[in-house]
Scaffold this active site. Structure first.
Site, short mmCIF file in Angstrom:
data_model
loop_
_atom_site.label_atom_id
_atom_site.label_comp_id
_atom_site.label_asym_id
_atom_site.label_seq_id
_atom_site.Cartn_x
_atom_site.Cartn_y
_atom_site.Cartn_z
N LYS A 281 0.85 -1.19 0.00
CA LYS A 281 0.00 0.00 0.00
C LYS A 281 0.89 1.25 0.00
O LYS A 281 1.96 1.23 0.61
CB LYS A 281 -0.85 0.05 1.28
CG LYS A 281 -2.03 -0.89 1.33
CD LYS A 281 -2.80 -0.69 2.62
CE LYS A 281 -3.94 -1.68 2.76
NZ LYS A 281 -5.01 -1.47 1.77
N ARG B 3 -10.37 -11.35 2.52
CA ARG B 3 -11.26 -12.38 1.98
C ARG B 3 -10.59 -13.75 2.00
O ARG B 3 -11.26 -14.77 2.15
CB ARG B 3 -11.70 -11.97 0.56
CG ARG B 3 -10.57 -11.88 -0.44
CD ARG B 3 -10.93 -11.10 -1.69
NE ARG B 3 -11.02 -9.66 -1.44
CZ ARG B 3 -11.32 -8.76 -2.37
NH1 ARG B 3 -11.58 -9.13 -3.63
NH2 ARG B 3 -11.39 -7.48 -2.07
N1 BES Z 1 -7.98 -3.53 4.64
C1 BES Z 1 -8.21 -3.14 3.31
C2 BES Z 1 -9.49 -2.33 3.12
C3 BES Z 1 -9.69 -1.06 3.90
C4 BES Z 1 -9.59 0.16 3.27
C5 BES Z 1 -10.07 -1.09 5.24
C6 BES Z 1 -9.83 1.33 3.98
C7 BES Z 1 -10.29 0.08 5.95
C8 BES Z 1 -10.18 1.29 5.31
C9 BES Z 1 -8.29 -4.36 2.40
O1 BES Z 1 -7.55 -5.46 2.79
C10 BES Z 1 -7.78 -3.94 1.07
O2 BES Z 1 -6.65 -3.56 0.99
N2 BES Z 1 -8.62 -4.01 0.05
C11 BES Z 1 -8.24 -3.64 -1.26
C12 BES Z 1 -8.83 -4.66 -2.21
C13 BES Z 1 -8.25 -4.61 -3.59
C14 BES Z 1 -6.77 -4.90 -3.59
C15 BES Z 1 -8.98 -5.63 -4.47
C16 BES Z 1 -8.81 -2.25 -1.53
O3 BES Z 1 -9.83 -1.88 -0.97
O4 BES Z 1 -8.19 -1.52 -2.27
ZN ZN Z 2 -5.51 -5.34 2.12
#
Ligand code: BES
Ligand code: ZN
Ligand code: ZN
Length: 483
Positions: free
Chosen positions: A259, A333
């Site tokens: 990230k 997931r």
């Molecule tokens: N933990 C994150 C999602 C999240 C975002 C939680 C903001 C709380 C606040 C999750 O694991 C994630 O990174 N999701 C990705 C999915 C994508 C890579 C398909 C996302 O939301 O970008």
């Molecule tokens: Zn994530």
């Protein structure tokens, strides 16, 4: 904090007055006048108006409520939050609440509990590790009413609110101190204190269970090995067995799909779903609900390491299905499907509820006041919707649109964990559809709480940081399946 019903206020009290169709005691001519003006305003627009006025050295907070079923728990929740927030800012520790001006509040359990949760919810301050923390708590809260309020109403409201505060406290904990192991220890302590059973599986035990997907995500977290936390409250006789599954990523760096800093820095909150089910279990156990609730958290860290899982890996799962990893940041997931399989196969759960900070896309889809939810049928969604009305935590249902499932087809595995294209959209739907494949035909509801997990602009009922969303929702959801 002492919360009770009494006949009259004492000299030390500050006041919260609800005004509506009922008789309001006269505190002072200024308050009477304010109530009259607000009632007139209400005839024109709105369902509830609040005002705060110092009278002598007391603070009087008035919430004028439209009579004749204009008021819903959520509207009352927002108004009561404002009133209590002001009382907190005024450091008013002893409060007398006149309910009978709005008689529905003392008559309807959902409305009463909405108000009765508020002192606990508003007392909480997220002080982090400040050397000089601001500590405030209401000392005594007295409900003044001619109606008979059952002690059970006060208790369940208090237990729920304290469950929410437990969820906030855990979710605000930073990942330099919170590991799967410490989270498990917190759950175990709470289980001992409030009387629910806690079983913790360490890495070797998780390997024995065959939770390969969960293990793949947790592999990079060397200093913080995974833990499977299972909490049971089995007091429902032959009532259905309800799984309350919470996402438990104690830190989500994204892994190899790293990230950027701006989205990474708050990712200690990625166990907020797990925190919510722990909070819910404390409230369920303290209320001694006649339910069979089994909470499950597959807790681990999503971290970079020389041997962490990578985009392109094809991993297995407890259910035996293979998964092509296209993005290591779609890790929640991957852990959750093993938790679902464990719930179905090892805990024999009949009803599946999961709550997870799953997708950033949830906020884009439904905004910051609601979670994005998915359900396999209208009946289970009905239970969730009722729970949401009672807990005042909003849910917004989206479709499990099976046309979108094509985005998760993999040429080399049974599915992939995220779409290969950046233009497909529907991120929250894809997260839900990936998990649907593992529910084995059981009724399932999925609460994507990434939209509501954290607020920098704190709502009146909370403090900046984790909101504790979901603890009360999970409590009421489980309760709706009482024997
Ligand atoms: N933990 C994150 C999602 C999240 C975002 C939680 C903001 C709380 C606040 C999750 O694991 C994630 O990174 N999701 C990705 C999915 C994508 C890579 C398909 C996302 O939301 O970008
Ligand atoms: Zn994530
Ligand atoms: Zn995550």
């Amino acid at each position: 904090m002492i919360i009770e019903t009494v006949n009259r206020a004492s000299d030390a009290d500050h006041y919260l007055v609800f005004a509506g169709s009922g008789a309001v005691p006269s505190i002072s001519p200024e308050v009477d006048r304010a109530i009259a003006l607000m009632s007139k305003e209400l005839e024109k627009s709105g369902d509830v108006k609040t005002i705060q006025m110092p009278i002598g050295d007391r603070l009087v907070s008035v919430a004028a409520v439209k009579a004749d079923d204009g008021i819903t728990p959520r509207k009352l929740h927002l108004a009561a939050a404002k009133a209590f927030k002001t009382l907190k800012e005024y450091k008013a520790e002893d409060i007398a609440i006149y309910l009978d001006g709005a008689p529905d509040i003392a008559r309807e359990r959902a409305l009463f509990e909405t108000v009765a949760r508020m002192p606990e919810l508003v007392s909480y301050t997220n002080n982090g590790r400040k050397s000089h923390p601001k500590i405030f708590s209401f000392r005594s809260v007295k409900f003044i009413t001619e109606q008979n309020i059952a002690r059970e109403w006060i208790d369940s409201a208090t237990f729920c609110a304290e469950g929410t505060v437990i969820a906030r406290t855990l979710a605000n904990e930073r990942a330099d101190s919170q590991t799967p192991e410490t989270l498990a220890a917190s759950a175990a302590d709470l289980g001992k204190k409030y009387g629910f059973e806690v079983e913790v599986f360490d890495k070797a035990a998780i390997e024995k269970l065959g939770m390969h997907a969960f293990l793949a995500v947790g592999r990079g977290g060397h200093d913080a090995p995974p833990a499977l936390i299972v909490m049971r409250h089995l007091k429902g006789g032959d009532a259905p067995r309800i799984a309350l599954i919470g996402k438990g990523i104690v830190y989500d760096s994204g892994g190899y799909s790293l990230k950027p800093n701006a989205s990474m820095k708050n990712m200690y909150v990625d166990m907020a779903g797990g925190a919510a089910v722990i909070g819910a279990m404390t409230a369920i156990a303290r209320s001694d609900l006649a339910v069979n609730a089994i909470a499950i958290i597959a807790a681990c860290e999503n971290k970079l390491a020389h041997d962490a899982y990578k985009p392109g890996d094809i991993i297995s799962s407890m259910a035996g299905k293979s998964i092509e990893i296209t993005n290591t940041d779609a890790e929640g997931r991957v852990t959750l499907v093993d938790a679902i399989t464990y719930a179905i196969r090892n805990e024999k759960c009949d009803i599946l509820f999961d709550i997870a900070t799953l997708t950033g896309a949830a906020r884009g889809a439904v905004g910051k006041f609601s979670s994005a939810v998915f359900a396999t049928d209208d009946d289970i969604f009905g239970h969730l919707k009722t729970a949401s009305t009672l807990s005042c935590e909003k849910v917004w249902r989206l479709d499990l649109d099976d046309e979108m499932a094509s985005c998760l087809k993999s040429p080399v595995a049974d599915s992939r964990n995220s779409t290969a294209s950046t233009t497909d959209g529907g991120g929250s739907i894809l997260g839900a559809l990936f998990m649907l494949d593992y529910t084995e035909g059981k009724p399932w509801v999925h609460v994507d709480m990434a939209s509501v997990s954290q607020r920098d602009d704190a709502p009146a009922f909370s403090s900046p940081g984790a909101t504790g969303y979901g603890a009360a929702l999970a409590y009421h959801f489980a309760k709706s399946y009482s024997r």
